[in-house]
Structure formats: structure tokens, C-alpha cells
Design a protein around this motif. Structure first.
Motif, PDB file in Angstrom:
ATOM      1  N   TYR A  11       0.736  -1.328   0.005  1.00 20.51           N
ATOM      2  CA  TYR A  11      -0.036  -0.006  -0.023  1.00 20.51           C
ATOM      3  C   TYR A  11       0.870   1.186  -0.055  1.00 20.51           C
ATOM      4  CZ  TYR A  11      -3.109   3.589   1.845  1.00 20.51           C
ATOM      5  OH  TYR A  11      -3.880   4.734   1.930  1.00 20.51           O
ATOM      6  N   THR A  16      -1.038   5.037  -2.115  1.00 20.70           N
ATOM      7  CA  THR A  16      -1.327   5.675  -1.063  1.00 20.70           C
ATOM      8  C   THR A  16      -2.251   6.570  -1.679  1.00 20.70           C
ATOM      9  OG1 THR A  16       0.619   7.064  -1.927  1.00 20.70           O
ATOM     10  CG2 THR A  16       0.986   5.871  -0.157  1.00 20.70           C
ATOM     11  N   LYS A  17      -2.914   7.791  -0.742  1.00 22.07           N
ATOM     12  CA  LYS A  17      -4.175   8.593  -1.217  1.00 22.07           C
ATOM     13  C   LYS A  17      -3.430   9.587  -2.049  1.00 22.07           C
ATOM     14  CE  LYS A  17      -6.891   7.954   3.007  1.00 22.07           C
ATOM     15  NZ  LYS A  17      -7.314   8.689   4.074  1.00 22.07           N
ATOM     16  N   GLN A  26       5.369   8.855   7.489  1.00 20.68           N
ATOM     17  CA  GLN A  26       4.356   7.715   7.487  1.00 20.68           C
ATOM     18  C   GLN A  26       5.153   6.608   7.606  1.00 20.68           C
ATOM     19  OE1 GLN A  26       2.119   8.751   4.179  1.00 20.68           O
ATOM     20  NE2 GLN A  26       0.892   7.027   4.216  1.00 20.68           N
ATOM     21  N   ASP A  64      -2.592  10.399   6.025  1.00 21.98           N
ATOM     22  CA  ASP A  64      -3.072   9.071   5.725  1.00 21.98           C
ATOM     23  C   ASP A  64      -2.710   8.328   6.823  1.00 21.98           C
ATOM     24  OD1 ASP A  64      -3.646   6.937   4.758  1.00 21.98           O
ATOM     25  OD2 ASP A  64      -2.548   7.070   2.857  1.00 21.98           O
ATOM     26  N   THR A  65      -3.714   7.762   7.648  1.00 23.87           N
ATOM     27  CA  THR A  65      -3.376   6.928   8.730  1.00 23.87           C
ATOM     28  C   THR A  65      -3.947   5.424   8.574  1.00 23.87           C
ATOM     29  OG1 THR A  65      -5.681   7.623   9.672  1.00 23.87           O
ATOM     30  CG2 THR A  65      -3.624   8.949  10.204  1.00 23.87           C
ATOM     31  N   THR A  66      -4.077   5.129   7.164  1.00 25.11           N
ATOM     32  CA  THR A  66      -4.820   3.998   6.727  1.00 25.11           C
ATOM     33  C   THR A  66      -3.898   2.763   7.695  1.00 25.11           C
ATOM     34  OG1 THR A  66      -5.484   4.632   4.819  1.00 25.11           O
ATOM     35  CG2 THR A  66      -5.544   2.418   5.029  1.00 25.11           C
ATOM     36  N   GLN A  69      -4.433   2.351  11.180  1.00 26.86           N
ATOM     37  CA  GLN A  69      -6.008   2.094  11.574  1.00 26.86           C
ATOM     38  C   GLN A  69      -6.160   0.636  11.354  1.00 26.86           C
ATOM     39  OE1 GLN A  69      -8.140   4.760   9.112  1.00 26.86           O
ATOM     40  NE2 GLN A  69      -8.525   6.189  10.699  1.00 26.86           N
ATOM     41  N   VAL A  70      -5.430   0.051  10.082  1.00 25.00           N
ATOM     42  CA  VAL A  70      -5.616  -1.364  10.012  1.00 25.00           C
ATOM     43  C   VAL A  70      -4.891  -2.314  11.027  1.00 25.00           C
ATOM     44  CG1 VAL A  70      -4.975  -3.406   8.412  1.00 25.00           C
ATOM     45  CG2 VAL A  70      -6.031  -1.107   7.673  1.00 25.00           C
ATOM     46  N   GLY A 120     -16.392   5.386   9.991  1.00 27.20           N
ATOM     47  CA  GLY A 120     -15.062   4.829  10.210  1.00 27.20           C
ATOM     48  C   GLY A 120     -14.959   4.152  11.653  1.00 27.20           C
ATOM     49  N   TYR A 124     -13.838   0.093  11.731  1.00 24.52           N
ATOM     50  CA  TYR A 124     -12.194   0.044  12.087  1.00 24.52           C
ATOM     51  C   TYR A 124     -12.606  -0.626  13.476  1.00 24.52           C
ATOM     52  CZ  TYR A 124     -10.106   2.707   8.238  1.00 24.52           C
ATOM     53  OH  TYR A 124      -9.684   2.912   6.981  1.00 24.52           O
TER      54      TYR A 124
END
Length: 423
Positions: A11, A16-17, A26, A64-66, A69-70, A120, A124
Motif C-alpha cells: 500500500y 497511497t491517497k 508515515q 493518511d492513517t490507513t 488504523q488497519v 469509520g 475499524y
């Protein structure tokens, strides 16, 4: 966990976003999250706490905290699946929901921003909690089902043991109250007759003595059998009930031959001295087979018959055979349904990995078998497998199960109808 880390790395590199390259912060938080997940994947609460802390830092310094968070959601999923107390998963989910709710939204406090925050939290936090609860519940149901199966199996085994114990007790009572009583009465009467009749012919006296000794031995065997039926553990503690001293086997075989000769049958015996070195189990089998076969010769071939006993040891395998010429054959009264002599002999042989061959030969009858070497028996030779007796088919062809006792008109001079007659 390694696959999850690799997907997070993919990712960062490709997805990424807004197509922007990941920043140094990051990358730093992602690498720390990957390392913590690998190191702490067996310490679930530690992993969730660390991932939640990294998520808080990501909310502050990253757009971008994906990845974080995952990581936190996966830690919650594993904790919910594996925790022994459901309350642990709910408390952890509540704490993570509070953290996720304070994630600053680009839309601020508008309706769209609040809806995005709620969505969210549901994705999550709610989804990992739901999946983890379902998995844990299914595992618990499977465990309970296995316990019920084990409990049912133990109950059935207990009922089966109780039924067998009741059956053994009933058989022991019948043996003690009926059979042993009559045998003891016969032995007592023979002893009285021997004591009262002092001027008997020596041959008649010898017959009385033999009958008295045979009855006394039968009583001893009955007492041992009753003891085993009432308490099977006795058989393991008393070898005399289940075996014979190997060195005493030649003498015991000689006694069986002498008893048949005293009844009038001419017996030729060829016993290999090596039988004295057999193991106790096979030695007992050889003795019982010999006693049964010679008794059948006396009962069905007649006292004018000639019998031959052959016992030899070749490569540690016991080759045993009893045959007769069938002279003096006369029909014998059979119990309803036939006797069980040959059936019992065959079962005894099959337990030791051999196969019994019983059938007519010329005008007489022959019973033979080969008891395999002890090593092959221990190695798992299956009972009733292919016989090493020459001329015996794997299915036992030529060895009638009911014998000739049920024949309407046996041929004159045949070996007699003792294929299934009990001794």
C-alpha cells in the motif's frame, strides 16, 4: 501477520491517497507498526495497546492513517477471537472507538464529518469486534460439542463395561452353581466307590483313579475360570489362569496322549523337544488344541482308531497336527445347533495369527495349523490372514464350519462328526 505487513508495504509503495509518495513520518510509523505486530503477535493485549498508541500519533502527524488504523483493527480482531473473557474484547473495542472518534475529519463538525466519523468507527472497530466474537463463539461451540461427544463415549463405555460385568457374573454363577456342583458330585462319588470297592480289578481301579484325577483337575480349572469371570483383573495377576510354564509343556502333552491311550485309542506322538522353549501363550494354545483334538478322536473315531499327534518347531513357528484313521466311527448325540469344539479351536488359533484346517482325509479326520513366530504375531499379523499350512486356502476352503455332524448318513469308516463337537 507477515502477509498483513507485506500488504501494508505494498500500500505504501503503490496505493497511497492521491498518489502521493509516503512521507518520512508515515514510513517511520508504518515500520514501527509492522515490527510491533511481528514481535507481539502472541501478546495480543500488548500489540493492541502499541497499535492504538501509534494510531493516536498518526492522527496528529499524518494525513493518511490507513496503515495504523488497519494495524489497530487487526489487533482488536485477534484479541476478540482469542480472549477467554468476552468483556476483554468489548472493553478494548470501546477504548479503540474513543480513539477513532477523535480523529479530526476534513469536514469538521458538519453532518458529513460526523457521518464519516461514525462510519469509520463502525468499519475499524465494529467489524473486527463482530468477526472476532463470531469466531470465538464458534470455537467455544465446537469445544463444547467435542466435550459432549467425549462424555457420551465415556458413558457408553461405562454402560458396556457394566453390561459385560453383569454377563460375566451370570456365567460365573451358572458355572459355580450347576457345572461345578455336578462335577464335584461325580468326583465325590468316584472317590467313595474307589474307597468302598476294595477288591476291584487293577485295570478298573486305574480307570477310577484316572476319572477322579480328571474330575479334580476340571474342578480346579472351573474355579480358576469362575475367578476370572468375576474379576478379569485376576487373570493378569495369576499367570496360571492364562498360560502354562513352557518347560512343563512336553509333560502336559504326554499326559494328554496318555489319557487318550487309556481310553483305548492308539496314539503315535511326535513332539519336538523345542516346544519346551515356546512362549507361554502359544504353549497353552498347543496344549488346549491337543486336548480338544484327542478328546474328539476318542468320542467320534472310537477306541479302535489310530491317531497321530505331530508337534514341531520350524523357524520359531509351531506346526501342529492331529489325525486319525476313522475306524470304529459311530454317530454321537449332538446338542441342538451343533457343538463348538472346532469353532473354539479356530478362534484360539486366529487370535495368534494362524488359521485352522479341519476336514476329512481318506477315511479319517485331520486337524492342523501353524502358529506363527511370536515376532510376526507382535508385528500385527491379522487374525484369519493367509495360512502357512500347506493346502489351506486363504478363506479356509475345505475346513467345514459345521463338520459332518449334521450329515444325514456319514460314510462308513469316516473320521466322525466332531468338527464342531465340544470336548
Amino acid at each position: 501477520m507477515l502477509l498483513l505487513d507485506l500488504s501494508g508495504l505494498g500500500y505504501l509503495v503503490f496505493g497511497t491517497k492521491a498518489g502521493q509518495s509516503p512521507t518520512g513520518a508515515q514510513w517511520t510509523l508504518a515500520v514501527i507498526a509492522f515490527a510491533v505486530a511481528l514481535v507481539s503477535h502472541r501478546r495480543l493485549l500488548v500489540n493492541l495497546t502499541a497499535q492504538s498508541g501509534l494510531l493516536v500519533v498518526a492522527f496528529v502527524v499524518l494525513d493518511d492513517t490507513t496503515i495504523n488504523q488497519v494495524g489497530a483493527s487487526w489487533a482488536l480482531l485477534e484479541l476478540t477471537m482469542s480472549s477467554r473473557r468476552p468483556r476483554t474484547g468489548w472493553v478494548a473495542a470501546g477504548a479503540l472507538a474513543v480513539i477513532a472518534a477523535f480523529n479530526p475529519s476534513p469536514s469538521g463538525h458538519s453532518a458529513e464529518g460526523i457521518a464519516g466519523t461514525v462510519f469509520g468507527v463502525l468499519v475499524y472497530v465494529g467489524l473486527p469486534l463482530l468477526v472476532g466474537t463470531v469466531v470465538r463463539t464458534n470455537r467455544e461451540l465446537a469445544r463444547q460439542a467435542e466435550e459432549r461427544v467425549r462424555a457420551d463415549q465415556l458413558r457408553r463405555e461405562s454402560e458396556s463395561r457394566a453390561a459385560r460385568a453383569d454377563e460375566r457374573s451370570a456365567i460365573a454363577r451358572e458355572l459355580h452353581d450347576v457345572v461345578a456342583h455336578h462335577v464335584a458330585s461325580m468326583v465325590l462319588r468316584v472317590g467313595v466307590a474307589r474307597h468302598v470297592l476294595t477288591d476291584l480289578d487293577p485295570r478298573v481301579g486305574a480307570v477310577f483313579d484316572d476319572v477322579h484325577a480328571t474330575g479334580t483337575a476340571a474342578l480346579a480349572d472351573l474355579r480358576g475360570l469362575v475367578a476370572v469371570l468375576r474379576d478379569p483383573d485376576v487373570a493378569h495377576g495369576d499367570a496360571a489362569l492364562t498360560s502354562i510354564e513352557p518347560s512343563a509343556l512336553p509333560t502336559a502333552l504326554g499326559a494328554a496322549v496318555d489319557r487318550a491311550r487309556q481310553a483305548g485309542v492308539t496314539v503315535e506322538a511326535e513332539v519336538d523337544p523345542a516346544v519346551g522353549a515356546l512362549d507361554a501363550v502359544r504353549g497353552l494354545a498347543v496344549l488346549r488344541l491337543t486336548q480338544e483334538a484327542l478328546t474328539n478322536v476318542v468320542k467320534h473315531a472310537g477306541t479302535s482308531a489310530r491317531a497321530r499327534l505331530s508337534v514341531s518347531v520350524v523357524d520359531d513357528a509351531v506346526q501342529w497336527e492331529v489325525s486319525d484313521d476313522g475306524r470304529g466311527w459311530a454317530p454321537a448325540a449332538m446338542p441342538p445347533g451343533g457343538g463348538h469344539g472346532i469353532t473354539g479351536m479356530r478362534e484360539r488359533v486366529e487370535v495368534l495369527g494362524g488359521q485352522l484346517d479341519a476336514g476329512p482325509v481318506g477315511t479319517g479326520w485331520r486337524v492342523r495349523t501353524v502358529l506363527p513366530a511370536r515376532a510376526s504375531t507382535d508385528a500385527g499379523s491379522s487374525p484369519g490372514g493367509p495360512s502357512s499350512v500347506p493346502g489351506v486356502s486363504p478363506t479356509g476352503a475345505g475346513a467345514p464350519t459345521a463338520g459332518r455332524a449334521g450329515a444325514a448318513s456319514p460314510p462308513p469308516g469316516s473320521g466322525g462328526p466332531y468338527a464342531t463337537e465340544s470336548a
